[in-house]
Design a protein around this motif. Structure first.
Motif, PDB file in Angstrom:
ATOM      1  N   UNK A  51      15.763 126.762  -3.053  1.00 38.19           N
ATOM      2  CA  UNK A  51      14.794 126.001  -2.597  1.00 38.19           C
ATOM      3  C   UNK A  51      12.978 125.623  -2.291  1.00 38.19           C
ATOM      4  N   UNK A  52      12.964 127.262  -2.292  1.00 37.61           N
ATOM      5  CA  UNK A  52      11.801 126.677  -2.328  1.00 37.61           C
ATOM      6  C   UNK A  52      10.910 126.296  -3.912  1.00 37.61           C
ATOM      7  N   UNK A  53      11.491 127.263  -5.293  1.00 37.12           N
ATOM      8  CA  UNK A  53      11.272 127.412  -6.059  1.00 37.12           C
ATOM      9  C   UNK A  53      11.426 126.202  -7.296  1.00 37.12           C
ATOM     10  N   UNK A  54      12.653 125.426  -6.528  1.00 35.67           N
ATOM     11  CA  UNK A  54      12.672 123.865  -6.694  1.00 35.67           C
ATOM     12  C   UNK A  54      11.430 123.103  -6.257  1.00 35.67           C
ATOM     13  N   UNK A  55      11.060 122.769  -4.908  1.00 40.05           N
ATOM     14  CA  UNK A  55      10.146 122.022  -4.200  1.00 40.05           C
ATOM     15  C   UNK A  55       9.274 122.578  -4.287  1.00 40.05           C
ATOM     16  N   UNK A  56       8.786 123.642  -5.076  1.00 41.52           N
ATOM     17  CA  UNK A  56       7.541 124.341  -5.515  1.00 41.52           C
ATOM     18  C   UNK A  56       6.993 123.575  -7.030  1.00 41.52           C
ATOM     19  N   UNK A  57       8.090 123.591  -7.747  1.00 42.33           N
ATOM     20  CA  UNK A  57       7.765 122.952  -9.505  1.00 42.33           C
ATOM     21  C   UNK A  57       7.831 121.421  -8.931  1.00 42.33           C
ATOM     22  N   UNK A  58       8.208 121.030  -7.800  1.00 42.56           N
ATOM     23  CA  UNK A  58       8.276 119.203  -7.293  1.00 42.56           C
ATOM     24  C   UNK A  58       7.236 118.848  -7.233  1.00 42.56           C
ATOM     25  N   UNK A  59       6.197 120.044  -6.459  1.00 37.72           N
ATOM     26  CA  UNK A  59       4.590 119.976  -5.661  1.00 37.72           C
ATOM     27  C   UNK A  59       3.730 119.347  -6.792  1.00 37.72           C
ATOM     28  N   UNK A  60       4.409 120.402  -8.147  1.00 40.12           N
ATOM     29  CA  UNK A  60       3.384 120.696  -8.618  1.00 40.12           C
ATOM     30  C   UNK A  60       3.791 119.916 -10.089  1.00 40.12           C
ATOM     31  N   UNK A  61       3.849 119.201  -9.756  1.00 36.72           N
ATOM     32  CA  UNK A  61       4.426 118.219 -10.749  1.00 36.72           C
ATOM     33  C   UNK A  61       4.160 116.934 -10.248  1.00 36.72           C
ATOM     34  N   UNK A  62       4.035 116.008  -9.468  1.00 30.27           N
ATOM     35  CA  UNK A  62       3.979 115.011  -8.293  1.00 30.27           C
ATOM     36  C   UNK A  62       3.175 114.630  -7.481  1.00 30.27           C
ATOM     37  N   UNK A  63       2.672 115.872  -6.654  1.00 29.01           N
ATOM     38  CA  UNK A  63       1.926 115.589  -5.754  1.00 29.01           C
ATOM     39  C   UNK A  63       0.167 116.495  -5.739  1.00 29.01           C
ATOM     40  N   UNK A  64      -0.036 117.001  -6.961  1.00 29.96           N
ATOM     41  CA  UNK A  64      -1.309 117.671  -7.812  1.00 29.96           C
ATOM     42  C   UNK A  64      -1.997 116.054  -8.305  1.00 29.96           C
ATOM     43  N   UNK A  65      -2.763 115.973  -7.925  1.00 30.74           N
ATOM     44  CA  UNK A  65      -3.475 114.806  -8.412  1.00 30.74           C
ATOM     45  C   UNK A  65      -4.826 114.639  -9.299  1.00 30.74           C
ATOM     46  N   UNK A  66      -4.051 114.910 -10.529  1.00 28.81           N
ATOM     47  CA  UNK A  66      -4.909 114.820 -12.155  1.00 28.81           C
ATOM     48  C   UNK A  66      -4.166 114.378 -12.876  1.00 28.81           C
ATOM     49  N   UNK A  67      -4.897 113.519 -13.768  1.00 26.97           N
ATOM     50  CA  UNK A  67      -3.967 112.229 -14.830  1.00 26.97           C
ATOM     51  C   UNK A  67      -3.943 113.540 -16.183  1.00 26.97           C
ATOM     52  N   UNK A  68      -3.112 112.407 -16.725  1.00 27.58           N
ATOM     53  CA  UNK A  68      -3.278 113.670 -17.926  1.00 27.58           C
ATOM     54  C   UNK A  68      -4.137 113.412 -19.310  1.00 27.58           C
ATOM     55  N   UNK A  69      -5.227 112.919 -19.068  1.00 34.94           N
ATOM     56  CA  UNK A  69      -6.709 112.354 -19.618  1.00 34.94           C
ATOM     57  C   UNK A  69      -8.023 113.414 -19.522  1.00 34.94           C
ATOM     58  N   UNK A  70      -7.618 114.054 -17.204  1.00 27.84           N
ATOM     59  CA  UNK A  70      -8.334 114.347 -17.112  1.00 27.84           C
ATOM     60  C   UNK A  70      -7.972 116.124 -17.512  1.00 27.84           C
ATOM     61  N   UNK A  71      -6.924 116.260 -17.338  1.00 26.94           N
ATOM     62  CA  UNK A  71      -6.599 117.661 -17.669  1.00 26.94           C
ATOM     63  C   UNK A  71      -6.830 117.669 -19.389  1.00 26.94           C
ATOM     64  N   UNK A  72      -7.149 117.206 -19.933  1.00 26.34           N
ATOM     65  CA  UNK A  72      -7.393 117.492 -22.076  1.00 26.34           C
ATOM     66  C   UNK A  72      -8.921 117.834 -22.083  1.00 26.34           C
ATOM     67  N   UNK A  73      -8.679 117.299 -21.464  1.00 17.89           N
ATOM     68  CA  UNK A  73     -10.628 117.467 -21.123  1.00 17.89           C
ATOM     69  C   UNK A  73     -11.049 118.620 -20.203  1.00 17.89           C
ATOM     70  N   UNK A  74     -10.697 118.814 -19.566  1.00 18.38           N
ATOM     71  CA  UNK A  74     -10.822 120.547 -18.774  1.00 18.38           C
ATOM     72  C   UNK A  74     -10.996 121.547 -20.079  1.00 18.38           C
ATOM     73  N   UNK A  75      -9.350 120.847 -20.210  1.00 17.71           N
ATOM     74  CA  UNK A  75      -8.712 121.570 -21.832  1.00 17.71           C
ATOM     75  C   UNK A  75      -9.755 122.204 -22.539  1.00 17.71           C
TER      76      UNK A  75
END
Length: 519
Positions: free
Chosen positions: A279-303
């Motif tokens: 449950x912790x692993x599934x919850x962690x992945x769910x958190x990372x993919x849904x609640x971290x506030x960074x857009x795809x565009x901002x992520x690509x700029x960061x890369x």
């Protein structure tokens, strides 16, 4: 060693200790006169008075930052631990006969482990912008490095003959890793996770000071607005939060010490562990993919900026070396002086916090005070002292001094409480009081353990002094934050090389001293 040489060595040791203390006192006194001290503490007194009454009206607005802080600490720890379990076979020779890869990976990890977490967070904020994503990523990296070191050491203690016995059954490498290695490491995995979580919650609580999300961001905002009545509430919330996490961690780390369990309890615990872990692993992945506030565009700029960072970081600006060495020396001096003064103070406070020496009920008060001192992250204490003494070495010194007293006292009082009761009975039979027997006999007997604790704390305080420099305490941290702001990656490279080299050298010197003292 004959008796005469032993006595001479002991007397020289005492003289050296007294001389060191006097030297440190004279250096501190020459740096700040009595009038400046008086004025500084008067300002701090006024600041503390302005913290009361506490403004509870913002309590509801703190809910989101608190949840964000907990999420960063909790889920970065889980995913870091999961990553370590995946790469653990390549960190040791326990499963595969790999000679070069474990050494290479361990060397790289050791170098990166010397980086203070707030520096990592500040660099990521510069690359990926402010917000929880940078905070989460920085804590994930630091937790990964810490957990890998601890679990690698535990894994290397597993006896080869046990693995060879299982391997003789013809099982696959995966089955061998799962059933023979991970099953043996289960208590260590739980212990390491909660140790990492304790560190994470302290780190996540101040990430906001560099814009990496969490409650620290709100703390910085209220400090800048001089709303000390709100600052006091945030500090109170942080202390309670850290205390709760520490208590939960202590409970679970000691849960495995129960030796006797029935078969039914064993099966129940095993199934519960599997369910919770999944449950912790599934919850962690769910958190990372849904609640971290960074857009795809901002992520690509960061890369893209990350590529520039990597390109520039491998080209150090050696012309910056002199300035780096001067400020690095400042950070080391702050760490050394604060640790030395805290060590002298902790000799007394450790006695006051030891139930078997000072008394069970009297020691409780001392333990509460000690726990409060070590619960405060040094950077928060530094921010308070900045308001009294202004940015500089003195604020950094007091922040590290107060925090270090709490940590050394807790660790050494636990050593004292664990000593054989016959030792105390023997000293009492000589007609000595508890305090006299502690100073004359017990402290000398446990002196190697005390030195070990102090040296470990000194190593950590070098990192802490760097972090304090990032918020105005001077030293190499000040240079780092200034150059990160302007993305002078060539100079950042020079500063990091100097910092990492200094920490590695001091760790090795510390190790040699510990070996020498224990002989």
């Amino acid at each position: 060693m004959n008796l005469k040489n032993f006595i001479i060595k002991k007397q020289l040791g005492k003289l050296f200790s007294y001389a060191l203390f006097i030297l440190l006192f004279l250096v501190a006194y020459s740096s700040y006169d009595a009038k400046s001290f008086s004025l500084g503490f008067e300002r701090i007194k006024n600041l503390i008075l302005r913290m009361y009454p506490i403004d509870f009206s913002i309590l509801k607005s703190l809910y989101q930052p608190i949840i964000e802080t907990l999420n960063i600490a909790l889920f970065s720890s889980i995913l870091a631990l999961l990553t370590v379990l995946i790469i653990l076979p390549f960190l040791t020779n326990i499963l595969f006969e790999l000679k070069l890869i474990p050494k290479f990976v361990s060397a790289i990890f050791s170098i990166f482990r010397t980086l203070p977490f707030l520096i990592v967070a500040a660099i990521l904020v510069s690359l990926f912008s402010t917000g929880a994503f940078s905070g989460f990523l920085s804590m994930y990296i630091i937790n990964l490095l810490t957990a890998s070191k601890l679990l690698k050491e535990y894994a290397e203690e597993i006896e080869k003959k046990h693995l060879e016995a299982v391997e003789c059954l013809g099982v696959s490498k995966f089955a061998l890793y799962k059933n023979a290695i991970l099953s043996n490491l289960k208590p260590a995995i739980i212990s390491v996770y909660f140790l990492v979580l304790e560190s994470s919650i302290r780190g996540a609580s101040v990430l906001g000071l560099v814009g990496a999300g969490g409650i620290g961001q709100r703390l910085w905002k209220e400090l800048n607005h001089l709303r000390y009545d709100r600052v006091s509430l945030i500090i109170l919330v942080l202390v309670i939060l850290i205390f709760i996490i520490d208590s939960i961690s202590f409970y679970f780390r000691n849960l495995e010490s129960i030796n006797y369990v029935t078969y039914e309890k064993f099966i129940f615990k095993k199934n519960i562990f599997k369910i919770i872990f999944s449950l912790l692993i599934v919850g962690s992945i769910f958190y990372v993919s849904n609640f971290i506030n960074i857009s795809g565009e901002r992520f690509l700029i960061g890369v893209k900026q990350l590529k520039v960072f990597v390109t520039e970081i491998i080209k150090p600006d050696w012309s910056y070396t002199t300035k780096m060495l001067v400020q690095l020396a400042v950070s080391i001096i702050i760490a050394f002086v604060a640790t030395a003064f805290a060590a002298f103070t902790a000799i007394i406070t450790s006695y006051l916090a030891s139930a078997n020496l000072f008394g069970k009920y009297k020691a409780i008060i001392s333990k509460i005070i000690v726990n409060i001192l070590r619960t405060f992250p040094p950077i928060i204490v530094a921010l308070i002292f900045f308001r009294g003494f202004g940015p500089g070495m003195i604020s950094s010194f007091f922040a590290l001094y107060i925090y270090t007293i709490g940590v050394i006292t807790k660790m050494y009082s636990e050593v004292l409480e664990g000593m054989n009761s016959n030792i105390l009975l023997t000293t009492k039979s000589l007609g000595l009081g508890n305090f006299v027997s502690y100073i004359k006999i017990i402290f000398n007997g446990y002196f190697p353990e005390f030195v070990t604790i102090v040296l470990y704390r000194f190593e950590s305080n070098i990192k802490n002094s760097t972090i304090l420099g990032m918020v105005g305490a001077g030293g190499i941290g000040q240079l780092l934050v200034n150059n990160i702001e302007y993305r002078n990656w060539n100079r950042i490279s020079t500063l990091l090389i100097g910092l990492c080299s200094a920490i590695i050298i001091i760790e090795n010197i510390s190790y040699l001293i510990r070996i020498k003292v224990k002989k």
